[in-house]
Design a protein around this motif. Structure first.
Motif, PDB file in Angstrom:
ATOM      1  N   TYR A  81       0.882  -1.247   0.251  1.00  0.00           N
ATOM      2  CA  TYR A  81      -0.187   0.230   0.147  1.00  0.00           C
ATOM      3  C   TYR A  81       0.586   0.883   0.132  1.00  0.00           C
ATOM      4  O   TYR A  81       1.977   1.107   0.204  1.00  0.00           O
ATOM      5  CB  TYR A  81      -1.084  -0.035   1.890  1.00  0.00           C
ATOM      6  N   THR A  95      -4.942   8.866   2.146  1.00  0.00           N
ATOM      7  CA  THR A  95      -5.544   8.080   2.032  1.00  0.00           C
ATOM      8  C   THR A  95      -4.876   6.936   1.561  1.00  0.00           C
ATOM      9  O   THR A  95      -3.531   7.367   0.950  1.00  0.00           O
ATOM     10  CB  THR A  95      -5.894   9.020  -0.263  1.00  0.00           C
ATOM     11  N   SER A  97      -3.369   3.741  -0.983  1.00  0.00           N
ATOM     12  CA  SER A  97      -3.839   2.890  -2.586  1.00  0.00           C
ATOM     13  C   SER A  97      -3.109   1.992  -2.654  1.00  0.00           C
ATOM     14  O   SER A  97      -2.171   1.177  -1.691  1.00  0.00           O
ATOM     15  CB  SER A  97      -3.339   4.464  -3.227  1.00  0.00           C
ATOM     16  N   CYS A 102      -4.762   2.887  -6.367  1.00  0.00           N
ATOM     17  CA  CYS A 102      -6.618   2.693  -6.763  1.00  0.00           C
ATOM     18  C   CYS A 102      -6.610   2.891  -5.158  1.00  0.00           C
ATOM     19  O   CYS A 102      -5.954   2.276  -4.516  1.00  0.00           O
ATOM     20  CB  CYS A 102      -6.971   1.899  -7.055  1.00  0.00           C
ATOM     21  N   PRO A 103      -6.801   3.683  -4.756  1.00  0.00           N
ATOM     22  CA  PRO A 103      -7.694   4.337  -3.849  1.00  0.00           C
ATOM     23  C   PRO A 103      -8.602   2.884  -2.932  1.00  0.00           C
ATOM     24  O   PRO A 103      -9.463   3.320  -3.325  1.00  0.00           O
ATOM     25  CB  PRO A 103      -8.725   5.590  -3.435  1.00  0.00           C
ATOM     26  N   LEU A 365      -3.875  12.154  -4.925  1.00  0.00           N
ATOM     27  CA  LEU A 365      -3.210  10.846  -5.776  1.00  0.00           C
ATOM     28  C   LEU A 365      -2.296  10.875  -6.380  1.00  0.00           C
ATOM     29  O   LEU A 365      -1.421   9.881  -6.380  1.00  0.00           O
ATOM     30  CB  LEU A 365      -4.462  11.065  -6.816  1.00  0.00           C
ATOM     31  N   CYS A 368       0.116  10.003  -3.231  1.00  0.00           N
ATOM     32  CA  CYS A 368      -0.081   8.118  -3.661  1.00  0.00           C
ATOM     33  C   CYS A 368       1.016   6.953  -4.621  1.00  0.00           C
ATOM     34  O   CYS A 368       2.216   6.520  -4.411  1.00  0.00           O
ATOM     35  CB  CYS A 368      -1.460   7.549  -3.771  1.00  0.00           C
ATOM     36  N   SER A 387      -8.029   3.828 -11.839  1.00  0.00           N
ATOM     37  CA  SER A 387      -7.575   3.469 -10.354  1.00  0.00           C
ATOM     38  C   SER A 387      -7.879   4.692  -9.279  1.00  0.00           C
ATOM     39  O   SER A 387      -7.847   4.936  -8.644  1.00  0.00           O
ATOM     40  CB  SER A 387      -6.569   2.811 -10.362  1.00  0.00           C
TER      41      SER A 387
END
Length: 388
Positions: A81, A95, A97, A102-103, A365, A368, A387
């Motif tokens: 992750y 968040t 992912s 992809c969260p 995002l 991540c 994603s």
């Protein structure tokens, strides 16, 4: 030809192969050999190691009509992750992912303090919670990237965060005293530009992303890397003067771009003019729908000054793709066409001007995605658009 000791060459080959696997989504060993010009033996040897490390998985194509069904290689998105954190005034967004960006889960913690020690304690507590909870994979949390709404130097020191009043803060060092994870600190606009490149614009090496929310920030990807300037502070484009002797700015100048073309400038004006303390996008949308003349004129002025700054940016950087991150522009009919009508200089050159489809989540995002990039040790990521 690359020369050097065998371990160094292997690490380079590994990165090249992983990059192609992520880019393709699913690819055979033979095709990897073709696109990378590595020998089949090299590809097979590296693939064997990556399979053993559970970083990639094998899949056999079900519908293949000619000859043997090829064995396809894909990134094992569930091997670990990435944790992205957006540290903003009044709230911290988290968040988590998978390895394709992809969260998996997201949460927001509201802040009623700007004290560094208190916010540091919250970050440590939350990161440790994620670290303890998400241990069900081979690698657990592979890295943490924190988006900062302020100046971040090349060595990841926080130089200045205007709304928090922070100066010369070593957040990375303070976190690593308590947490055994790879932690990275980055400017939020840079992460927005990285997200646009990683998720949406795979075919460009040069991309600018202007975020227009609380001010105006500029994230710059040049040759697939951040353009940071001398100390790492490049991108403070909101303080470019567009109106000499204009509206005073807290930076010390007058007439800064963000005083005319940031969403916060629109919200401040309407909040004061209409005496609405907690003005929302819904208020503005309803006024636009009703044909409110003042709000329409305000948006036209917003676009006019926005185009002035964009002309300057295009002439300075000659970007391939320029992305505008603004919810107000999405709300205003024909906004993009109106902006383009004002970009009429014969010496301004760019390939594409667009509105961000990622919006306010672009920064987190991007956080991540950057954690994934560091973990895989690849030069660039092309992550699946779905994603997001």
């Amino acid at each position: 030809m690359i020369t050097g000791d065998s371990s160094y060459i292997k690490s380079i080959n590994r990165a090249i192969i992983l990059k192609e696997i992520v880019k393709a989504g699913m690819i055979s060993r033979a095709d990897i050999s073709k696109v990378t010009e590595l020998t089949r033996a090299t590809v097979s040897a590296q693939a064997a190691v990556l399979l053993d490390e559970e970083l990639i998985i094998e899949t056999q194509l079900e519908h293949y009509t000619v000859g043997r069904k090829p064995i396809m290689l894909s990134l094992n998105k569930d091997a670990g992750y990435a944790l992205g954190i957006d540290l903003d005034y009044g709230q911290i967004n988290f968040t988590l992912s998978n390895l394709l960006g992809c969260p998996i889960t997201s949460c927001t913690i509201e802040l009623n303090t700007t004290e560094y020690s208190e916010i540091l304690a919250i970050l440590i507590e939350q990161i440790k919670k994620y670290q303890a909870e998400y241990t069900d994979t081979r690698y657990g949390i592979v890295g943490v990237v924190i988006a900062i709404h302020g100046l971040v130097s090349k060595d990841e020191m926080i130089h200045f965060v205007p709304r928090l009043g922070w100066n010369s803060i070593n957040l990375k060092n303070d976190l690593q005293k308590e947490i055994e994870l790879d932690i990275y600190i980055e400017n939020n606009a840079n992460l927005s530009s990285f997200a646009e490149r990683a998720f949406s614009y795979h075919e460009t090496d040069n991309l600018l992303c202007a975020t227009l929310y609380s001010g105006i920030g500029l994230g710059m990807m040049m040759n697939n890397d951040f353009f940071r300037g001398h100390n790492g502070y490049a991108g403070e484009i909101g303080h470019m003067i567009v109106v000499p002797e204009g509206i005073p700015c807290n930076c010390g100048n007058k007439g800064c771009w963000e005083k005319y073309s940031s969403e916060s400038s629109i919200f401040l004006y309407l909040s004061e003019k209409r005496q609405i303390k907690n003005l929302t996008y819904e208020h503005i949308q309803s006024w636009l729908d009703e044909g409110d003349e003042e709000v329409h004129q305000l948006m036209e002025q917003f676009i006019y000054y926005l185009a002035i700054g964009l002309n300057n940016m295009i002439n300075m950087y000659n970007p391939d793709v320029l992305v505008l991150d603004s919810k107000l522009l999405h709300m205003y009919p024909g906004a993009l066409d109106k902006i383009k009508e004002n970009l009429n200089s014969s010496i301004s050159h760019y390939r594409e001007l667009s509105l961000s489809s990622l919006g306010k989540k672009s920064s987190i995002l991007g956080a991540c995605a950057l954690a994934i990039k560091h973990f895989l040790n690849v030069s660039m990521l092309n992550l699946p658009i779905e994603s997001r």
